[in-house]
Design an enzyme around this catalytic site. Structure first.
Site, PDB file in Angstrom:
ATOM      1  N   SER A 136       0.756  -1.154   0.123  1.00 56.39           N
ATOM      2  CA  SER A 136      -0.196   0.060  -0.088  1.00 56.39           C
ATOM      3  C   SER A 136       0.876   1.400   0.075  1.00 56.39           C
ATOM      4  O   SER A 136       2.042   1.012   0.568  1.00 56.39           O
ATOM      5  CB  SER A 136      -0.901   0.123   1.171  1.00 56.39           C
ATOM      6  OG  SER A 136      -1.625   1.109   1.405  1.00 56.39           O
ATOM      7  N   TYR A 149      -3.334   0.106  10.306  1.00 56.78           N
ATOM      8  CA  TYR A 149      -3.199  -0.055   8.925  1.00 56.78           C
ATOM      9  C   TYR A 149      -1.668   0.297   8.366  1.00 56.78           C
ATOM     10  O   TYR A 149      -1.105  -0.543   7.772  1.00 56.78           O
ATOM     11  CB  TYR A 149      -4.272   0.483   7.976  1.00 56.78           C
ATOM     12  CG  TYR A 149      -4.057   0.063   6.536  1.00 56.78           C
ATOM     13  CD1 TYR A 149      -4.692  -1.206   5.893  1.00 56.78           C
ATOM     14  CD2 TYR A 149      -3.993   0.960   5.425  1.00 56.78           C
ATOM     15  CE1 TYR A 149      -4.541  -1.732   4.864  1.00 56.78           C
ATOM     16  CE2 TYR A 149      -3.752   0.609   4.360  1.00 56.78           C
ATOM     17  CZ  TYR A 149      -4.248  -0.780   3.972  1.00 56.78           C
ATOM     18  OH  TYR A 149      -3.923  -0.634   2.537  1.00 56.78           O
ATOM     19  N   LYS A 153       1.214  -2.084   6.871  1.00 64.23           N
ATOM     20  CA  LYS A 153       1.761  -2.113   5.703  1.00 64.23           C
ATOM     21  C   LYS A 153       3.376  -1.860   5.542  1.00 64.23           C
ATOM     22  O   LYS A 153       3.934  -2.148   4.784  1.00 64.23           O
ATOM     23  CB  LYS A 153       0.767  -1.280   4.791  1.00 64.23           C
ATOM     24  CG  LYS A 153      -0.563  -1.775   4.554  1.00 64.23           C
ATOM     25  CD  LYS A 153      -0.269  -3.078   3.786  1.00 64.23           C
ATOM     26  CE  LYS A 153      -1.652  -3.600   3.294  1.00 64.23           C
ATOM     27  NZ  LYS A 153      -1.793  -4.736   2.554  1.00 64.23           N
TER      28      LYS A 153
END
Length: 242
Positions: A136, A149, A153
């Site tokens: 990402s 999150y 990543k």
């Protein structure tokens, strides 16, 4: 993609979003698909539409991913795509312990479990093969907020780079896609998943390790420069690098 066409390809998180788009693109290229997801209903639908084998899998569980690898014996492309955003999207101290654990278990553990289950098999086969990891932009640039999150990543990116370096000189390639917002279940706006899937598969053809959105590349370089020179971080904005 020659070693994929007509061969077996595995896609985790295939029930929706980028995973579903990858499965559709691979089906069009003639791959025999083994698809995995925790959402059994969505997985059943996409597998039926593509004539693929469905293996319901929680990638956070090592034994489940090992069973997936056994079901996909002879795979030549492994797309470690499954991921979640998490419920708590605030600052690190605002994210519950359970959310930290679950996001890392799926996003990072899912990749690590996939590597653990598939890489020894690929090495033993000693045939051209490829591992495609869904990263990402949030793993290449640090954004305020977003909960667990982004940190997860960042860890995925480190694992992908580690794997690529260790597997250099073997028949197994490693690449990673690092999209910004994608129009999936995680976000109602952004790039169409089919575009991201096509870019991801192109890394296999052209030997690219990672694909970042063009408008964010200088921002990522700028952030690394700030870190190396000891400067404090700033919230990233496309086209705002200096």
């Amino acid at each position: 993609m020659r070693h994929v066409e007509g061969g077996t390809a595995v896609v985790t998180g295939a029930g929706s979003g980028i995973g579903r788009a990858l499965a559709q693109e691979l089906a069009e290229r003639g791959a025999h698909l083994v698809l995995a997801d925790t959402d059994s209903s969505a997985l059943r639908d996409v597998s039926k539409s593509l004539g693929a084998r469905a293996v319901p899998t929680d990638v956070a569980v090592p034994e489940a991913v090992e069973a997936l690898a056994q079901a996909a014996d002879g795979a030549r492309l492994v797309c470690l795509n499954a991921g979640i955003v998490g419920r708590d999207l605030g600052a690190p101290w605002e994210v519950t312990a359970d959310d930290w654990d679950r996001v890392f278990a799926v996003n990072v553990g899912g990749v690590v479990n996939g590597l653990r289950a598939f890489v020894p098999r690929l090495l033993a086969a000693d045939q051209p093969a490829h591992i495609l990891i869904t990263g990402s932009l949030a793993g290449a640039a640090t954004f305020p907020g977003g909960g667990a999150y982004g940190p997860s990543k960042h860890a995925v990116h480190a694992v992908a780079e580690h794997a690529a370096m260790v597997l250099a000189g073997t028949p197994i390639g490693v690449s990673m896609i690092c999209p910004a917002l994608v129009s999936t279940g995680m976000s109602g706006e952004g790039t169409d998943p089919s575009t991201v899937a096509a870019q991801a598969l192109a890394t296999i053809d052209d030997g690219t390790f990672a694909v970042l959105p063009a408008e964010w590349r200088e921002v990522v370089v700028s952030a690394a420069t700030r870190l190396a020179s000891g400067q404090h971080p700033e919230p990233p904005h496309p086209g705002a690098a200096r």
